[in-house]
Motif scaffolding. Structure first.
Motif, PDB file in Angstrom:
ATOM      1  N   GLN A 131       0.859  -1.183   0.000  1.00  0.00           N
ATOM      2  CA  GLN A 131       0.000   0.000   0.000  1.00  0.00           C
ATOM      3  C   GLN A 131       0.897   1.236   0.000  1.00  0.00           C
ATOM      4  O   GLN A 131       1.676   1.437   0.933  1.00  0.00           O
ATOM      5  CB  GLN A 131      -0.900   0.015   1.237  1.00  0.00           C
ATOM      6  N   GLU A 132       0.780   2.023  -1.060  1.00  0.00           N
ATOM      7  CA  GLU A 132       1.512   3.288  -1.139  1.00  0.00           C
ATOM      8  C   GLU A 132       0.499   4.415  -0.980  1.00  0.00           C
ATOM      9  O   GLU A 132      -0.592   4.351  -1.548  1.00  0.00           O
ATOM     10  CB  GLU A 132       2.254   3.404  -2.468  1.00  0.00           C
ATOM     11  N   ARG A 133       0.882   5.435  -0.216  1.00  0.00           N
ATOM     12  CA  ARG A 133      -0.089   6.476   0.120  1.00  0.00           C
ATOM     13  C   ARG A 133       0.559   7.857   0.108  1.00  0.00           C
ATOM     14  O   ARG A 133       1.660   8.047   0.624  1.00  0.00           O
ATOM     15  CB  ARG A 133      -0.646   6.182   1.508  1.00  0.00           C
ATOM     16  N   HIS A 134      -0.161   8.812  -0.503  1.00  0.00           N
ATOM     17  CA  HIS A 134       0.158  10.235  -0.379  1.00  0.00           C
ATOM     18  C   HIS A 134      -0.985  10.868   0.402  1.00  0.00           C
ATOM     19  O   HIS A 134      -2.159  10.709   0.037  1.00  0.00           O
ATOM     20  CB  HIS A 134       0.244  10.923  -1.742  1.00  0.00           C
ATOM     21  N   TYR A 135      -0.648  11.575   1.468  1.00  0.00           N
ATOM     22  CA  TYR A 135      -1.658  12.271   2.264  1.00  0.00           C
ATOM     23  C   TYR A 135      -1.347  13.760   2.202  1.00  0.00           C
ATOM     24  O   TYR A 135      -0.246  14.181   2.566  1.00  0.00           O
ATOM     25  CB  TYR A 135      -1.628  11.757   3.706  1.00  0.00           C
ATOM     26  N   LEU A 136      -2.304  14.559   1.705  1.00  0.00           N
ATOM     27  CA  LEU A 136      -2.079  15.985   1.466  1.00  0.00           C
ATOM     28  C   LEU A 136      -3.109  16.837   2.187  1.00  0.00           C
ATOM     29  O   LEU A 136      -4.286  16.459   2.274  1.00  0.00           O
ATOM     30  CB  LEU A 136      -2.132  16.268  -0.039  1.00  0.00           C
ATOM     31  N   LYS A 137      -2.645  17.984   2.669  1.00  0.00           N
ATOM     32  CA  LYS A 137      -3.523  18.924   3.373  1.00  0.00           C
ATOM     33  C   LYS A 137      -3.400  20.302   2.739  1.00  0.00           C
ATOM     34  O   LYS A 137      -2.322  20.677   2.266  1.00  0.00           O
ATOM     35  CB  LYS A 137      -3.124  19.020   4.849  1.00  0.00           C
ATOM     36  N   PRO A 138      -4.505  21.078   2.775  1.00  0.00           N
ATOM     37  CA  PRO A 138      -4.420  22.441   2.240  1.00  0.00           C
ATOM     38  C   PRO A 138      -3.523  23.309   3.117  1.00  0.00           C
ATOM     39  O   PRO A 138      -3.483  23.140   4.333  1.00  0.00           O
ATOM     40  CB  PRO A 138      -5.870  22.936   2.270  1.00  0.00           C
ATOM     41  N   ARG A 139      -2.799  24.216   2.476  1.00  0.00           N
ATOM     42  CA  ARG A 139      -2.028  25.195   3.255  1.00  0.00           C
ATOM     43  C   ARG A 139      -3.028  26.164   3.872  1.00  0.00           C
ATOM     44  O   ARG A 139      -3.976  26.585   3.235  1.00  0.00           O
ATOM     45  CB  ARG A 139      -1.052  25.953   2.348  1.00  0.00           C
ATOM     46  N   ASN A 140      -2.803  26.488   5.111  1.00  0.00           N
ATOM     47  CA  ASN A 140      -3.777  27.310   5.798  1.00  0.00           C
ATOM     48  C   ASN A 140      -3.095  28.379   6.625  1.00  0.00           C
ATOM     49  O   ASN A 140      -2.212  28.075   7.421  1.00  0.00           O
ATOM     50  CB  ASN A 140      -4.643  26.433   6.712  1.00  0.00           C
ATOM     51  N   ASN A 141      -3.479  29.618   6.418  1.00  0.00           N
ATOM     52  CA  ASN A 141      -2.979  30.727   7.222  1.00  0.00           C
ATOM     53  C   ASN A 141      -4.123  31.242   8.083  1.00  0.00           C
ATOM     54  O   ASN A 141      -5.144  31.712   7.562  1.00  0.00           O
ATOM     55  CB  ASN A 141      -2.446  31.859   6.328  1.00  0.00           C
ATOM     56  N   PHE A 142      -3.958  31.113   9.395  1.00  0.00           N
ATOM     57  CA  PHE A 142      -5.007  31.555  10.311  1.00  0.00           C
ATOM     58  C   PHE A 142      -5.084  33.077  10.328  1.00  0.00           C
ATOM     59  O   PHE A 142      -4.076  33.767  10.498  1.00  0.00           O
ATOM     60  CB  PHE A 142      -4.719  31.029  11.722  1.00  0.00           C
ATOM     61  N   VAL A 143      -6.279  33.599  10.108  1.00  0.00           N
ATOM     62  CA  VAL A 143      -6.540  35.036  10.214  1.00  0.00           C
ATOM     63  C   VAL A 143      -7.704  35.193  11.179  1.00  0.00           C
ATOM     64  O   VAL A 143      -8.796  34.664  10.943  1.00  0.00           O
ATOM     65  CB  VAL A 143      -6.889  35.664   8.843  1.00  0.00           C
ATOM     66  N   GLU A 144      -7.461  35.913  12.257  1.00  0.00           N
ATOM     67  CA  GLU A 144      -8.500  36.057  13.287  1.00  0.00           C
ATOM     68  C   GLU A 144      -9.766  36.668  12.689  1.00  0.00           C
ATOM     69  O   GLU A 144      -9.724  37.620  11.917  1.00  0.00           O
ATOM     70  CB  GLU A 144      -7.980  36.937  14.429  1.00  0.00           C
ATOM     71  N   GLY A 145     -10.889  36.042  13.049  1.00  0.00           N
ATOM     72  CA  GLY A 145     -12.180  36.530  12.571  1.00  0.00           C
ATOM     73  C   GLY A 145     -12.602  35.941  11.233  1.00  0.00           C
ATOM     74  O   GLY A 145     -13.705  36.218  10.768  1.00  0.00           O
ATOM     75  N   GLN A 146     -11.722  35.139  10.600  1.00  0.00           N
ATOM     76  CA  GLN A 146     -12.062  34.522   9.305  1.00  0.00           C
ATOM     77  C   GLN A 146     -12.137  33.010   9.446  1.00  0.00           C
ATOM     78  O   GLN A 146     -11.418  32.417  10.257  1.00  0.00           O
ATOM     79  CB  GLN A 146     -11.013  34.871   8.247  1.00  0.00           C
ATOM     80  N   LEU A 147     -13.008  32.407   8.646  1.00  0.00           N
ATOM     81  CA  LEU A 147     -13.097  30.945   8.620  1.00  0.00           C
ATOM     82  C   LEU A 147     -11.852  30.366   7.964  1.00  0.00           C
ATOM     83  O   LEU A 147     -11.267  30.975   7.068  1.00  0.00           O
ATOM     84  CB  LEU A 147     -14.349  30.502   7.857  1.00  0.00           C
ATOM     85  N   LEU A 148     -11.460  29.186   8.414  1.00  0.00           N
ATOM     86  CA  LEU A 148     -10.292  28.515   7.842  1.00  0.00           C
ATOM     87  C   LEU A 148     -10.638  27.966   6.463  1.00  0.00           C
ATOM     88  O   LEU A 148     -11.717  27.408   6.250  1.00  0.00           O
ATOM     89  CB  LEU A 148      -9.842  27.363   8.749  1.00  0.00           C
ATOM     90  N   ASN A 154      -8.974  17.346   3.148  1.00  0.00           N
ATOM     91  CA  ASN A 154      -7.752  16.550   3.166  1.00  0.00           C
ATOM     92  C   ASN A 154      -7.858  15.487   2.075  1.00  0.00           C
ATOM     93  O   ASN A 154      -8.919  14.873   1.910  1.00  0.00           O
ATOM     94  CB  ASN A 154      -7.547  15.894   4.530  1.00  0.00           C
ATOM     95  N   ILE A 155      -6.774  15.259   1.354  1.00  0.00           N
ATOM     96  CA  ILE A 155      -6.819  14.340   0.210  1.00  0.00           C
ATOM     97  C   ILE A 155      -5.838  13.192   0.423  1.00  0.00           C
ATOM     98  O   ILE A 155      -4.669  13.406   0.746  1.00  0.00           O
ATOM     99  CB  ILE A 155      -6.507  15.087  -1.098  1.00  0.00           C
ATOM    100  N   THR A 156      -6.343  11.992   0.247  1.00  0.00           N
ATOM    101  CA  THR A 156      -5.527  10.780   0.347  1.00  0.00           C
ATOM    102  C   THR A 156      -5.546  10.078  -1.006  1.00  0.00           C
ATOM    103  O   THR A 156      -6.612   9.856  -1.582  1.00  0.00           O
ATOM    104  CB  THR A 156      -6.082   9.821   1.423  1.00  0.00           C
ATOM    105  N   ILE A 157      -4.358   9.730  -1.496  1.00  0.00           N
ATOM    106  CA  ILE A 157      -4.230   8.950  -2.736  1.00  0.00           C
ATOM    107  C   ILE A 157      -3.539   7.651  -2.340  1.00  0.00           C
ATOM    108  O   ILE A 157      -2.453   7.677  -1.747  1.00  0.00           O
ATOM    109  CB  ILE A 157      -3.380   9.683  -3.788  1.00  0.00           C
TER     110      ILE A 157
END
Length: 199
Positions: A131-148, A154-157
């Motif tokens: 089983q070979e797997r790539h697990y990827l997450k979006p880059r996220n910059n927290f800004v107070e008062g804004q939704l993430l 999250n993406i798994t291949i």
């Protein structure tokens, strides 16, 4: 430890492997020759044919038409994706391996980061499963008062091989159902982005 003792230990580990304890668990690495072959494959008709087939099958599935038996699509409230049964199609193991890495590359171009790329090997009753797997997450910059921003989630291949022959490839996008996050992008938009040569 001698070579023979190492080989004996590896076979013992393989016999005792389970879903939670693989015989081998390692990070995926590619040497210069593999990377060069991958770059060449990206310029071939094979890559275009495979991506065209995938996007065509997705369009058929969305229109409730009769799709190829070599592919299935997952559609739940939090998880979308597809599985390609490569044992039913005529692509070489090398082409399929390149496609697995190509999907990762396309997703990285969508402002994602690689969280993990690993390989696990299990001893099954009738075959050796890799089983070979790539697990990827979006880059996220927290800004107070804004939704993430969760991108497409999250993406798994995952590429499953049986006795070193590709069996199936799964891609899953799992979104957060949480008030801290903005809604995820649609799976249709992700499919379009995967097919985009400029992604």
């Amino acid at each position: 430890m001698s070579i023979w003792e190492q080989i004996t230990a590896l076979f013992r580990q393989a016999e005792q492997s389970s879903p939670s304890a693989p015989a081998v668990h390692e990070l995926i690495t590619r040497d210069e020759e593999e990377l060069a072959a991958y770059e060449q494959w990206k310029r071939t008709l094979s890559r275009h044919r495979l991506m065209d087939w995938l996007t065509d099958q997705y369009a058929v599935a969305r229109s409730k038409g009769r799709q190829d038996q070599a592919i299935g699509f997952l559609d739940t409230p939090s998880t979308k994706g597809f599985v390609i049964h490569f044992h039913r199609v005529q692509y070489s193991p090398e082409e399929i391996g390149h496609f697995f890495h190509y999907l990762r590359e396309q997703i990285l171009a969508l402002d994602y980061r690689s969280d993990l790329s690993d390989r696990r090997i299990f001893s099954r009753k009738d075959w050796v499963e890799t089983q070979e797997r790539h697990y990827l997450k979006p880059r996220n910059n927290f800004v107070e008062g804004q939704l993430l921003n969760q991108g497409f989630g999250n993406i798994t291949i995952e590429l499953e091989r049986r006795n070193d022959q590709p069996h199936n490839l799964r891609l899953r996008a799992t979104s957060y159902q949480d008030a801290l996050y903005a809604p995820s992008g649609s799976f249709a938009a992700l499919m379009m982005a995967l097919a985009d040569d400029a992604a």
